[in-house]
Enzyme design. Structure first.
Site, mmCIF file in Angstrom:
data_model
loop_
_atom_site.group_PDB
_atom_site.id
_atom_site.type_symbol
_atom_site.label_atom_id
_atom_site.label_comp_id
_atom_site.label_asym_id
_atom_site.label_seq_id
_atom_site.Cartn_x
_atom_site.Cartn_y
_atom_site.Cartn_z
ATOM 1 N N HIS A 192 -12.429 -40.685 -1.579
ATOM 2 C CA HIS A 192 -12.996 -39.221 -1.524
ATOM 3 C C HIS A 192 -12.139 -38.238 -1.073
ATOM 4 O O HIS A 192 -12.572 -37.054 -0.843
ATOM 5 C CB HIS A 192 -14.157 -39.228 -0.627
ATOM 6 C CG HIS A 192 -15.541 -39.481 -1.080
ATOM 7 N ND1 HIS A 192 -16.071 -40.810 -1.247
ATOM 8 C CD2 HIS A 192 -16.346 -38.836 -1.959
ATOM 9 C CE1 HIS A 192 -17.136 -40.974 -1.983
ATOM 10 N NE2 HIS A 192 -17.319 -39.778 -2.448
ATOM 11 N N GLU B 143 -14.190 -46.067 -18.276
ATOM 12 C CA GLU B 143 -15.666 -45.462 -18.445
ATOM 13 C C GLU B 143 -15.482 -43.867 -18.607
ATOM 14 O O GLU B 143 -16.282 -42.962 -18.484
ATOM 15 C CB GLU B 143 -16.340 -45.434 -16.951
ATOM 16 C CG GLU B 143 -16.702 -46.872 -16.394
ATOM 17 C CD GLU B 143 -17.119 -46.970 -15.133
ATOM 18 O OE1 GLU B 143 -18.074 -46.261 -14.824
ATOM 19 O OE2 GLU B 143 -16.972 -48.113 -14.564
ATOM 20 N N GLU C 200 -31.924 -21.342 -9.774
ATOM 21 C CA GLU C 200 -31.063 -20.060 -9.302
ATOM 22 C C GLU C 200 -30.717 -20.372 -7.760
ATOM 23 O O GLU C 200 -29.517 -19.867 -7.459
ATOM 24 C CB GLU C 200 -32.127 -19.078 -9.194
ATOM 25 C CG GLU C 200 -32.966 -18.718 -10.415
ATOM 26 C CD GLU C 200 -34.110 -19.736 -10.620
ATOM 27 O OE1 GLU C 200 -34.227 -20.922 -10.243
ATOM 28 O OE2 GLU C 200 -34.842 -19.047 -11.525
ATOM 29 N N ARG D 222 -26.007 -29.571 -4.658
ATOM 30 C CA ARG D 222 -25.863 -30.531 -5.544
ATOM 31 C C ARG D 222 -27.293 -30.839 -6.220
ATOM 32 O O ARG D 222 -28.235 -31.389 -5.428
ATOM 33 C CB ARG D 222 -25.239 -31.838 -5.151
ATOM 34 C CG ARG D 222 -25.161 -32.931 -5.947
ATOM 35 C CD ARG D 222 -24.298 -32.794 -7.196
ATOM 36 N NE ARG D 222 -22.874 -33.003 -6.862
ATOM 37 C CZ ARG D 222 -22.212 -34.174 -6.959
ATOM 38 N NH1 ARG D 222 -22.656 -35.099 -7.484
ATOM 39 N NH2 ARG D 222 -20.982 -33.910 -6.774
ATOM 40 N N GLU E 72 -30.462 -48.568 -1.216
ATOM 41 C CA GLU E 72 -31.549 -47.481 -1.152
ATOM 42 C C GLU E 72 -32.828 -47.497 -1.276
ATOM 43 O O GLU E 72 -33.812 -47.018 -0.879
ATOM 44 C CB GLU E 72 -30.941 -46.453 -1.877
ATOM 45 C CG GLU E 72 -29.582 -45.707 -1.844
ATOM 46 C CD GLU E 72 -29.194 -44.955 -2.941
ATOM 47 O OE1 GLU E 72 -29.841 -44.404 -3.504
ATOM 48 O OE2 GLU E 72 -27.842 -44.647 -2.765
HETATM 49 N N1 GLN Z 1 -17.993 -48.478 -11.846
HETATM 50 C C1 GLN Z 1 -18.504 -47.328 -11.082
HETATM 51 C C2 GLN Z 1 -17.431 -46.414 -11.373
HETATM 52 O O1 GLN Z 1 -16.140 -46.716 -11.114
HETATM 53 C C3 GLN Z 1 -19.218 -47.557 -10.045
HETATM 54 C C4 GLN Z 1 -19.507 -45.877 -9.493
HETATM 55 C C5 GLN Z 1 -20.422 -46.126 -8.270
HETATM 56 O O2 GLN Z 1 -20.135 -47.162 -7.541
HETATM 57 N N2 GLN Z 1 -21.237 -45.285 -7.855
HETATM 58 O O3 GLN Z 1 -17.439 -45.276 -11.328
#
Ligand code: GLN
Ligand code: ZN
Length: 766
Positions: free
Chosen positions: A701, A491, A20, A522, A612
């Site tokens: 981005h 992909e 929510e 997010r 990470e």
């Molecule tokens: N092979 C993935 C893509 O191109 C790599 C994504 C990523 O690095 N988070 O979406």
């Protein structure tokens, strides 16, 4: 009757049972609700969270942990830390200014965002610079009053500690931290004084930065901060809360003039318990004992918890012991209740926030009043765990056997890189500065809708496969037309790079509503590794092979690496992460074999999340990096010398792990570079890296199409640090979030840039 062991919560998920919170935020941003409605809806949610915790029987209910975006941003704004670019001139902080800092607006870019310690939660980085702190509002006080008036709860205000706040901020030199702290302290103290005057009993001051390691200077800074606080608010009980690792040296914290110290007994490698037992617990302090995992989703072993509590009671009397989760419950979903698609043996083994609170309350009650009184509840918990533990898929002999036999095999490629590179050149005949992309192409609304139709059964497999094949064919045609040298299939069949593999591997389960906040509104729903991970059947061969059948140029096979799969999942906690990574690596090794056997001999294994998993304490880095590298090698090192292994990494600091990256022994790596402001390139000037490498030449981005000259200069800059023979030309990351138009234009410019630099280098292009 003496007061017994108490319970506390450190923070509750903000997002609500059905997200929510996300919906409320996004409606406000979209302009479909006004500020008043937005605030009312948020109050309602806040109230529900308070009541859920109180009704669970938790003694100390946190207030002020709820936020409209991020608690670190809240802290910055509360102290008036608003960067000059937002043209803020004092006074109250309007809601839209607050969101502008988080998300940017027409006039100013957003503040930087980065990971909260080793979690997948991202906070907004405060930019202190030369700003003068000023208390714009007392947020914890407002939250305390809200809880009292609206729910009758005498809450425990939660605040980010000044030490941690400054450690996470930017805009000053590390050695100026004490001076910056001195500027903040009067405001910070004022905030606490107002809480004291209000009659607040306990305040939780979060200082997780303590666990990353303390220098002598850090310790003296903590002494100054907490010394001043103690002198100013003698009537307030301060719980100095640490989490995510052991607080060391514990002596340093025990000497601080605070009334309680919170320790994580789950993610501390056993060291907090050792310290407590070695040092004893001071009589003037309460121990906040984090005994229930705030970061993972499994039911606790209730007997082990009771044993831990009993052991702690040897050092700390019950009336000075508070049982709590190891950290805020922000990192786990809200409730298991709705998970009705899972088989009972699995569902009963899960514990999200509300189940964890119940575990705490049960543990405290059993410890205070005797386990005998709670025999029935304890038996239910014990039985659920026993059933789960006994599941055959959690102890597969075939997987164990494969892991064992792998140990007999060589752990490196058949030829060292210096020789592989020659046979690969002979095989692939790539031009100088080969061009490629990272894997994904735009996931248009059409692609997402097709997948949805297929998932809902509106489209059958055949129809969906046909759709995907057409997408692939178009992508191949386009890449050929653009003049790229190494192609990808795009992909289109994947929503998410981990989920896709999780759905095809054994050992995974998917929750219906197991969402957690990642950043802002997010949320992510991490797949869950609940059993032994194993290969079932080829996962990517169909699409890769189809793509390759359409072109003479090489098409890269595309896999997500073992460490990234691990780090973006909830992982079973009865095996070490290292062991689980080993299982995933083994499964991927089968996939690599399947690709190679099908004739796909350029294979990219992405590891964007490798960094990470890096432990918070420097002393543990090497061990982690060793097994992370080993997992990657397990997945990839058995291929022919001529098979080219690629990898990809992004959006982390890789500067200090170049030697580990090299040890992964991939033939080619592509790394995102634009967000690291050239710092990464410098590290290649300073450190030897001999394998193929593409430092991203443009930021994916932004919808902006980069000019050719921008990219030629990025390439030329990189070529001052790296050899022209080893360099590849690629964008920073996958293109799935972009549109086709900008993608095509950007790649066209990228290929032009490559041609220009090639010609300057005296090489002929294809
Ligand atoms: N092979 C993935 C893509 O191109 C790599 C994504 C990523 O690095 N988070 O979406
Ligand atoms: Zn990436």
């Amino acid at each position: 009757m003496t007061q017994g062991i108490r319970t506390s919560s450190l923070g509750y998920p903000r997002i609500g049972r059905n997200r929510e919170w996300k919906k409320t935020l996004e409606a406000y941003w979209a302009g479909t609700t006004d500020e008043q409605t937005f605030r009312a809806q948020m109050e309602e949610l806040q109230l529900q969270h308070l009541q859920a915790q109180a009704q669970a029987g938790i003694g100390l209910v946190p207030v002020g942990d709820f936020t409209f975006y991020d608690h670190v941003l809240d802290t910055a704004v509360m102290f008036g830390i608003v960067p000059p670019r937002y043209a803020y001139d004092g006074g109250d902080i309007p809601l839209d200014l607050y969101f502008a800092m988080a998300r940017g607006n027409a006039g100013a870019t957003a503040c930087e965002m980065t990971k909260w310690f080793n979690t997948n939660y991202h906070y907004i980085v405060p930019e202190i610079g030369s700003l003068t702190p000023r208390l714009t509002e007392n947020k914890p006080l407002a939250a305390y009053r809200f809880a009292k008036e609206r729910a009758g709860i005498d809450g425990k205000p939660v605040i980010v500690g000044l030490y941690t706040f400054l450690k996470l901020s930017k805009g000053f030199q590390a050695d100026e931290i004490a001076a910056v702290a001195a500027r903040f302290l009067p405001q910070y103290v004022q905030l606490l004084q107002e809480l004291e005057q209000e009659g607040v009993s306990w305040v939780q001051i979060d200082e997780p930065a303590v666990v990353t390691g303390l220098t002598a200077g850090d310790i003296s800074l903590l002494e100054t901060i907490y010394g001043e606080i103690a002198a100013a608010v003698p009537g307030l009980n301060i719980m100095l809360q640490t989490y995510f690792e052991a607080a060391e040296p514990l002596e340093a914290l025990l000497g601080l003039p605070v009334q309680g110290i919170g320790l994580d007994f789950i993610h501390d490698g056993g060291n907090n318990l050792k310290s407590v037992e070695r040092l004893g617990w001071p009589e003037d302090k309460v121990l906040g004992a984090g005994i229930i995992d705030g970061r993972n989703i499994w039911r606790a072993d209730i007997d082990a918890k009771l044993a831990l509590v009993a052991r702690l009671q040897q050092s700390v009397p019950g009336e000075r012991l508070i049982l709590q989760p190891s950290s805020s419950l922000l990192h786990v979903p809200v409730s298991v209740e709705g998970e009705n698609k899972l088989k009972p043996a699995v569902k009963n083994a899960l514990a999200f926030a509300s189940e964890k609170l119940a575990e705490l309350v049960l543990a405290a009650a059993a410890a205070n009043e005797g386990a005998g009184l709670y025999a029935a509840e304890l038996a239910v918990s014990r039985e659920a765990l026993a059933v789960f533990r006994a599941l055959p898929e959690r102890q597969r002999e075939d997987v164990a056997e494969q892991v064992r036999s792998l140990k007999q095999l060589p752990d490196s490629r058949s030829l060292p890189f210096s020789e592989r590179v020659k046979v690969q050149q002979a095989k692939w005949k790539l031009p100088l500065l080969p061009t490629t992309t990272i894997g994904s192409f735009p996931q248009t609304a059409e692609v997402r809708q097709a997948r949805l139709k297929w998932r809902k059964g509106v489209w059958n497999q055949e129809r969906y496969d046909g759709f995907i094949r057409r997408q692939i064919a178009e992508a191949i045609t386009l890449q050929e037309e653009l003049g790229l040298d190494v192609l990808v299939h795009g992909e289109f069949e994947r929503t998410d790079m981990v989920e896709f593999f999780g759905e095809k591997l054994a050992g995974y389960l998917f929750t219906g509503g197991g969402w957690v906040q990642s950043y802002g509104s997010r949320c992510v729903k991490p797949p869950v590794i609940y059993a032994d991970v194993a290969f079932v059947e080829p996962m990517t061969v169909k699409e890769s092979l189809y793509a390759q059948s359409l072109t003479k140029l090489p098409v890269k096979g595309m896999l997500t690496g073992p460490v990234t799969i691990l780090n973006w999942s909830f992982v079973r906690d009865d095996l070490s992460r290292e062991e689980v990574a080993g299982q995933i690596a083994l499964a991927l090794r089968h996939e690599v074999t399947a690709l190679e056997e099908a004739g796909i001999e350029m294979i990219q294994v992405d590891e964007p999340a490798i960094r990470e998993g890096l432990p918070l304490k420097a002393r543990d880095h090497e061990y982690y990096l060793n097994w992370a590298v080993k997992s990657f090698r397990t997945a990839t090192n058995h291929v022919k010398a001529t098979t080219q292994i690629h990898t990809h990494m992004c959006y982390s600091e890789f500067n200090d792990m170049i030697s580990s990256i090299s040890a992964m022994d991939a033939d080619v790596i592509s790394i995102e570079t634009s967000r690291s402001h050239g710092e990464l390139i410098v590290s290649f000037e300073e450190q030897e890296y001999d394998k193929g490498i593409g430092l991203g030449v443009y930021d994916i981005h932004s919808p902006r199409v980069p000019a050719v000259e921008e990219m030629t200069s990025a390439i030329e800059r990189a070529l001052r640090a790296l050899e022209v023979q080893q360099f590849w030309i690629n964008p920073d990351c996958g293109l799935k979030t972009r549109g086709w138009e900008e993608t095509t234009a950007a790649l066209r410019n990228m290929v032009k840039a490559a041609v220009i630099v090639r010609e300057k280098s005296g090489a002929v292009s294809r």
